[in-house]
Design a protein around this motif. Structure first.
Motif, short mmCIF file in Angstrom:
data_model
loop_
_atom_site.label_atom_id
_atom_site.label_comp_id
_atom_site.label_asym_id
_atom_site.label_seq_id
_atom_site.Cartn_x
_atom_site.Cartn_y
_atom_site.Cartn_z
N PRO A 214 -34.90 -8.50 -8.09
CA PRO A 214 -35.43 -9.35 -7.03
C PRO A 214 -36.70 -8.79 -6.43
N VAL A 215 -37.53 -9.68 -5.88
CA VAL A 215 -38.77 -9.25 -5.25
C VAL A 215 -38.44 -8.44 -4.01
N PRO A 216 -38.92 -7.22 -3.91
CA PRO A 216 -38.61 -6.39 -2.74
C PRO A 216 -39.26 -6.95 -1.49
N PRO A 217 -38.74 -6.58 -0.33
CA PRO A 217 -39.31 -7.09 0.94
C PRO A 217 -40.79 -6.76 1.08
N GLN A 218 -41.20 -5.57 0.65
CA GLN A 218 -42.60 -5.18 0.77
C GLN A 218 -43.31 -5.42 -0.57
N THR A 219 -43.56 -6.68 -0.89
CA THR A 219 -44.17 -7.02 -2.17
C THR A 219 -45.66 -6.73 -2.13
N THR A 220 -46.17 -6.19 -3.22
CA THR A 220 -47.60 -5.95 -3.37
C THR A 220 -48.23 -7.16 -4.03
N PHE A 221 -49.16 -7.83 -3.36
CA PHE A 221 -49.76 -9.06 -3.87
C PHE A 221 -51.14 -8.79 -4.45
N LEU A 222 -51.53 -9.60 -5.44
CA LEU A 222 -52.87 -9.52 -6.01
C LEU A 222 -53.91 -9.98 -4.99
N ASN A 223 -55.11 -9.50 -5.17
CA ASN A 223 -56.20 -9.93 -4.30
C ASN A 223 -56.80 -11.23 -4.83
N GLU A 224 -55.92 -12.22 -5.05
CA GLU A 224 -56.29 -13.53 -5.58
C GLU A 224 -55.35 -14.56 -4.98
N VAL A 225 -55.80 -15.81 -4.88
CA VAL A 225 -54.93 -16.87 -4.38
C VAL A 225 -54.33 -17.63 -5.56
N CYS A 226 -53.18 -18.22 -5.37
CA CYS A 226 -52.53 -19.04 -6.40
C CYS A 226 -53.34 -20.31 -6.60
N CYS A 228 -52.33 -23.03 -7.63
CA CYS A 228 -51.52 -24.23 -7.33
C CYS A 228 -51.38 -24.47 -5.83
N CYS A 229 -50.94 -23.44 -5.08
CA CYS A 229 -50.69 -23.66 -3.65
C CYS A 229 -51.77 -23.06 -2.76
N GLY A 230 -52.66 -22.23 -3.33
CA GLY A 230 -53.75 -21.66 -2.54
C GLY A 230 -53.37 -20.47 -1.69
N GLN A 231 -52.13 -19.98 -1.81
CA GLN A 231 -51.68 -18.84 -1.02
C GLN A 231 -51.93 -17.52 -1.77
N GLN A 232 -52.23 -16.47 -1.01
CA GLN A 232 -52.43 -15.16 -1.63
C GLN A 232 -51.08 -14.47 -1.76
N LYS A 233 -50.24 -15.01 -2.64
CA LYS A 233 -48.87 -14.53 -2.79
C LYS A 233 -48.52 -14.29 -4.26
N LEU A 234 -49.48 -13.84 -5.04
CA LEU A 234 -49.24 -13.55 -6.45
C LEU A 234 -48.82 -12.10 -6.62
N PHE A 235 -47.72 -11.87 -7.31
CA PHE A 235 -47.25 -10.51 -7.54
C PHE A 235 -46.90 -10.33 -9.02
N PRO A 236 -47.04 -9.10 -9.52
CA PRO A 236 -46.74 -8.85 -10.94
C PRO A 236 -45.24 -8.83 -11.20
N VAL A 237 -44.87 -9.43 -12.35
CA VAL A 237 -43.48 -9.39 -12.81
C VAL A 237 -43.54 -9.01 -14.28
N GLY A 238 -43.31 -7.74 -14.58
CA GLY A 238 -43.49 -7.29 -15.95
C GLY A 238 -44.95 -7.43 -16.33
N HIS A 239 -45.25 -8.13 -17.43
CA HIS A 239 -46.64 -8.35 -17.85
C HIS A 239 -47.13 -9.73 -17.45
N LYS A 240 -46.40 -10.40 -16.54
CA LYS A 240 -46.79 -11.72 -16.06
C LYS A 240 -46.98 -11.68 -14.55
N PHE A 241 -47.29 -12.83 -13.96
CA PHE A 241 -47.49 -12.92 -12.53
C PHE A 241 -46.81 -14.17 -12.02
N MET A 242 -46.36 -14.11 -10.75
CA MET A 242 -45.66 -15.25 -10.17
C MET A 242 -46.08 -15.40 -8.72
#
Length: 260
Positions: A214-226, A228-242
């Motif tokens: 599960p995504v930990p409470p203190q998630t490290t986000f990319l310096n990019e916006v999604c 689709c939704c425009g939020q800066q909430k992209l985080f790495p999951v293995g070799h992908k991003f969500m």
């Protein structure tokens, strides 16, 4: 004003295809195996993307169009598709190029009424139209007319049962070039479900990773916006991003992204 090509309202190939099928339905030819474009000589009204419009298919002397196989204009009251007598004769004899030329010009009549009413004349050059490199395909009047021509003459249900462009050319009575363009588009359309399956597989893989980690409470986000939704909430999951907000899954992100 006359030119080899014009910038027109953007349309994807699938949209042009649907407009061609809508035109067939207007003429009540949707189930026709082999369309006769010369039947338009007895039609005085057509469907266009701007609604019904007066129409005329004119056969003119070869001398009037020595360098063109067809020409579409608006004469102030009516959309007019002109074809030289040589093209009409060949179309009557079943020649694929001639039949496709008429369908090509019908594409201009149906799709490009705005340009026609502003004074544009849309020809089909005997030696082939030249599109400037700065006109993208989806905004090219000629490209759209090319796609329209095949979609208008070819019965989709029948074509899907054929195995090659040569068979499409013979069955529909179009040029081999037109059949190849149509056949390639059909193959791309059939490939779309496979693309959807691959995307779904990626999403499933990410969800499986998240279910065990599960995504930990203190998630490290990319310096990019999604995207689709425009939020800066992209985080790495293995070799992908969500995206934590909308759950959009990215197979990979663009080079140069940094983590804050």
């Amino acid at each position: 004003m006359s030119s080899d090509d014009f910038i027109v309202d953007p349309l994807r190939d699938i949209e042009v295809h649907e407009h061609a099928k809508a035109f067939r339905r207007f003429l009540r030819w949707e189930n026709s195996e082999r369309v006769d474009p010369l039947a338009l000589e007895s039609v005085n009204e057509i469907w266009t993307v701007r609604g019904k419009m007066p129409f005329r298919l004119d056969v003119v002397s070869d001398a009037e169009l020595p360098d063109d196989s067809g020409l579409t204009i608006y004469d102030g009251a009516c959309i007019v598709v002109k074809i030289p007598r040589r093209i009409r004769h060949k179309a009557f004899m079943g020649d694929g190029y001639a039949r496709y030329t008429i369908a090509h010009e019908l594409g201009h009549a149906v799709l490009h009424i705005d340009q026609l009413m502003k004074g544009a004349t849309l020809p089909r050059r005997r030696v082939g139209n030249v599109t400037p490199t700065w006109i993208p395909k989806f905004k090219s009047a000629e490209h759209q007319a090319v796609v329209f021509g095949g979609a208008f003459l070819i019965n989709d249900d029948t074509a899907r049962g054929l195995s090659s462009a040569d068979e499409v050319s013979v069955q529909a009575g179009v040029s081999l070039t037109a059949a190849r363009i149509y056949f390639e588009e059909m193959q791309e359309e059939l490939a779309r479900p496979a693309v959807a399956i691959r995307v779904q597989k990626i999403a499933d893989e990410v969800r499986e990773i998240l279910s065990s980690n599960p995504v930990p409470p203190q998630t490290t986000f990319l310096n990019e916006v999604c995207s689709c939704c425009g939020q800066q909430k992209l985080f790495p999951v293995g070799h992908k991003f969500m995206c934590q907000v909308c759950d959009t899954v990215y197979d990979r992100f663009q080079d140069g992204d940094e983590v804050q």
